[in-house]
Design a protein around this motif. Structure first.
Motif, short mmCIF file in Angstrom:
data_model
loop_
_atom_site.label_atom_id
_atom_site.label_comp_id
_atom_site.label_asym_id
_atom_site.label_seq_id
_atom_site.Cartn_x
_atom_site.Cartn_y
_atom_site.Cartn_z
N LYS A 175 0.82 -1.21 0.00
CA LYS A 175 0.00 0.00 0.00
C LYS A 175 0.85 1.26 0.00
CE LYS A 175 -4.18 -1.69 -0.01
NZ LYS A 175 -5.13 -1.40 -1.11
N PHE A 176 1.69 1.40 1.04
CA PHE A 176 2.55 2.58 1.15
C PHE A 176 3.57 2.32 2.25
CE2 PHE A 176 -1.10 3.14 3.91
CZ PHE A 176 -0.54 3.53 5.11
N ALA B 260 -2.91 21.68 5.72
CA ALA B 260 -4.25 22.25 5.91
C ALA B 260 -5.18 21.81 4.78
CB ALA B 260 -4.16 23.77 5.97
N HIS B 261 -4.64 21.78 3.56
CA HIS B 261 -5.46 21.34 2.42
C HIS B 261 -5.86 19.88 2.58
CE1 HIS B 261 -6.98 21.01 -1.66
NE2 HIS B 261 -6.21 19.93 -1.82
N LEU B 262 -4.93 19.03 2.95
CA LEU B 262 -5.23 17.61 3.15
C LEU B 262 -6.29 17.44 4.23
CD1 LEU B 262 -4.74 14.58 2.79
CD2 LEU B 262 -2.77 14.79 4.32
N LYS B 263 -6.14 18.18 5.31
CA LYS B 263 -7.08 18.06 6.43
C LYS B 263 -8.49 18.42 6.00
CE LYS B 263 -7.84 19.67 11.18
NZ LYS B 263 -7.32 20.52 12.28
N GLN B 264 -8.65 19.53 5.29
CA GLN B 264 -10.01 19.94 4.89
C GLN B 264 -10.57 19.01 3.81
OE1 GLN B 264 -11.30 21.59 1.90
NE2 GLN B 264 -9.40 21.12 0.78
N TYR B 265 -9.70 18.47 2.98
CA TYR B 265 -10.15 17.56 1.92
C TYR B 265 -10.77 16.30 2.52
CZ TYR B 265 -10.01 14.79 -2.38
OH TYR B 265 -10.34 14.01 -3.47
N LEU B 266 -10.12 15.79 3.55
CA LEU B 266 -10.63 14.59 4.21
C LEU B 266 -11.85 14.91 5.08
CD1 LEU B 266 -7.25 12.94 5.28
CD2 LEU B 266 -8.66 12.39 3.29
N ALA B 267 -11.81 16.05 5.76
CA ALA B 267 -12.92 16.43 6.65
C ALA B 267 -14.22 16.61 5.88
CB ALA B 267 -12.57 17.71 7.40
N ARG B 268 -14.11 17.05 4.64
CA ARG B 268 -15.31 17.27 3.82
C ARG B 268 -15.73 16.03 3.05
NH1 ARG B 268 -13.58 21.77 0.14
NH2 ARG B 268 -15.76 21.78 -0.53
N ALA C 16 -1.03 7.51 4.04
CA ALA C 16 -1.28 7.08 5.42
C ALA C 16 -2.56 7.72 5.96
CB ALA C 16 -0.09 7.44 6.30
N GLU C 17 -2.74 9.00 5.67
CA GLU C 17 -3.97 9.69 6.11
C GLU C 17 -5.19 9.10 5.41
OE1 GLU C 17 -4.50 12.00 8.37
OE2 GLU C 17 -2.42 12.34 8.97
N GLN D 184 -10.27 3.57 7.44
CA GLN D 184 -10.59 2.89 8.69
C GLN D 184 -11.79 3.53 9.38
OE1 GLN D 184 -9.22 0.15 10.36
NE2 GLN D 184 -8.20 -0.27 8.41
N CYS D 185 -11.90 4.83 9.23
CA CYS D 185 -12.97 5.58 9.90
C CYS D 185 -14.27 5.55 9.12
CB CYS D 185 -12.52 7.02 10.13
SG CYS D 185 -13.71 8.06 10.98
N HIS D 186 -14.17 5.77 7.81
CA HIS D 186 -15.38 5.94 7.00
C HIS D 186 -15.65 4.79 6.03
CE1 HIS D 186 -15.71 10.04 8.47
NE2 HIS D 186 -14.46 10.27 8.11
#
Length: 416
Positions: free
Chosen positions: A162-163, A207-215, A253-254, A260-262
């Protein structure tokens, strides 16, 4: 007391930078440097700069962000202008440095830079770290990797790869050498706004990665990735990946944590799938090296002679083919273009205008905010039928592409 120089290249980050982490572990004093290359300001024979304003602005923002992070750890980033061999030879002498640490870049110009440095008697320690997978983890010797991406992917998936796990950022950075004095370097601190509002630097990437996943945008990635307008139809990770403001391993990894969460879905798989394409183009360089940069590529067909006038029409969006012209004007104005439009305009240049693929690749290198030497070369060779794909190229039907992706002409009206 060990003094080391850390030479930042396309790895302008602290997190998941194994080369920097190793330097921090082995140095009593560390001098972090970035070297602006003279060839970046070179002018192509057709009159355009090798790195145009969009790339320059994004680099400036990324370096400023890196400097601020290093200063927060009691260090700094020192910028120089010149050939790496000359700059590093002078620095190792002045700073009494024992070695230079840096990331490995497996492309002809960068390999030549490393060879010149080593020929000067400088101890250069390079670390391969720009791919999602490690070279050692591959289920085949990289020199024997499958030529076709599909076979490459199947073998990677069969091995359940995977990575690689990203490494943490250094908790501290060794102090600067006492005698470190920066050479004079004028830098342009004026950023140029982009329609997509990209801001360079590791913190902006995170910050971009965080908002991309949060949305929950990964869920819709496969369905929207071929759209042409807007910010959210694709991940937009590529500008930060290109300069190494964030690593593919960190994003992967994120993304795994997100699954795992969604839950995993077609969108999350397709994002990983695109990262695997990125790795594939990188690993091909270990197998074919400089042959990928020959005019004929891996084929036996000599390149065509391009019309300068036709190239000027193509690069400025004045071919008369409305979808192509809209794409070329977006690229010129913003330094960005969707993956779908990149394929469309490249195909039009190669097949409809009978252009030399190398000119198209050079124009993309000049303009693209997210220019990546491996992916740019790989994609142009693939489309031109000069890479590893035996099918002989990939020509796009522009009328069909227009109907499929811009049937109401909204994209064309936006840029024309």
């Amino acid at each position: 007391m060990t003094t080391l120089i850390y030479w930042f290249r396309n790895d302008l980050r602290l997190t998941d930078n194994s080369a920097l982490l190793e330097a921090c572990l082995h140095a009593d004093h560390l001098l972090p440097v970035y070297i602006h290359l003279p060839q970046a300001q070179a002018i192509h024979v057709l009159g355009f700069p090798r790195e145009d304003r969009h790339r320059q602005a994004f680099l400036r923002e990324s370096l400023d962000d890196l400097r601020m992070q290093l200063r927060a750890l009691g260090s700094d980033l020192v910028e120089y202008y010149g050939e790496p061999v000359d700059v590093l030879a002078q620095l190792t002498q002045v700073a009494h440095a024992d070695a230079v640490y840096c990331e490995c870049i497996e492309a002809p110009e960068e390999i030549h830079q490393s060879q010149m440095i080593q020929e000067k008697g400088i101890l250069l320690k390079e670390f391969w770290q720009s791919s999602m997978l490690t070279l050692e983890s591959l289920p085949f010797a990289v020199q024997d990797m499958p030529d076709m991406f599909t076979q490459f992917r199947k073998e990677v998936e069969r091995a359940d790869l995977k990575f690689a796990t990203p490494v943490t950022a250094p908790s501290s950075v060794p102090p600067l050498p006492v005698c470190s004095v920066a050479l004079n370097l004028e830098v342009n601190g004026q950023a140029i706004a982009s329609v997509h509002n990209f801001l360079g630097g590791e913190r902006n990437a995170s910050a971009h990665l965080k908002q991309y996943l949060a949305r929950r945008l990964p869920d819709s990635y496969k369905e929207t990735r071929n759209q042409l307008i807007g910010k959210d139809y694709s991940s937009k990770f590529s500008p930060w990946l290109a300069l190494g403001c964030i690593s593919a391993r960190t994003i992967a990894a994120e993304l795994a944590d997100y699954e795992q969460c969604h839950g995993a879905n077609d969108g999350t798989y397709w994002l990983w799938f695109e990262f695997l394409w990125r790795d594939y183009f990188r690993f091909l360089h270990f197998k074919y090296g400089g042959r990928l940069y020959q005019a004929k590529g891996l084929s036996e067909t000599t390149p065509v002679q391009s019309s300068t006038q036709q190239f000027e029409c193509w690069q400025t969006g004045r071919t008369g083919e409305l979808l192509v012209d809209a794409g070329m004007r977006e690229l010129l104005k913003t330094g960005y273009l969707s993956n779908r439009m990149r394929q469309i305009v490249a195909s039009y240049w190669i097949y409809d205008l009978q252009g030399d693929w190398r000119l198209g690749a050079a124009w993309f290198e000049s303009q693209l905010l997210d220019y990546d030497v491996y992916s740019n070369q790989g994609n142009w060779l693939y489309l031109a039928g000069r890479g590893t794909d035996p099918r002989g190229g990939r020509r796009f039907n522009i009328a069909k592409q227009t109907q499929d992706h811009d049937p109401r002409g909204e994209y064309q009206r936006l840029w024309l």
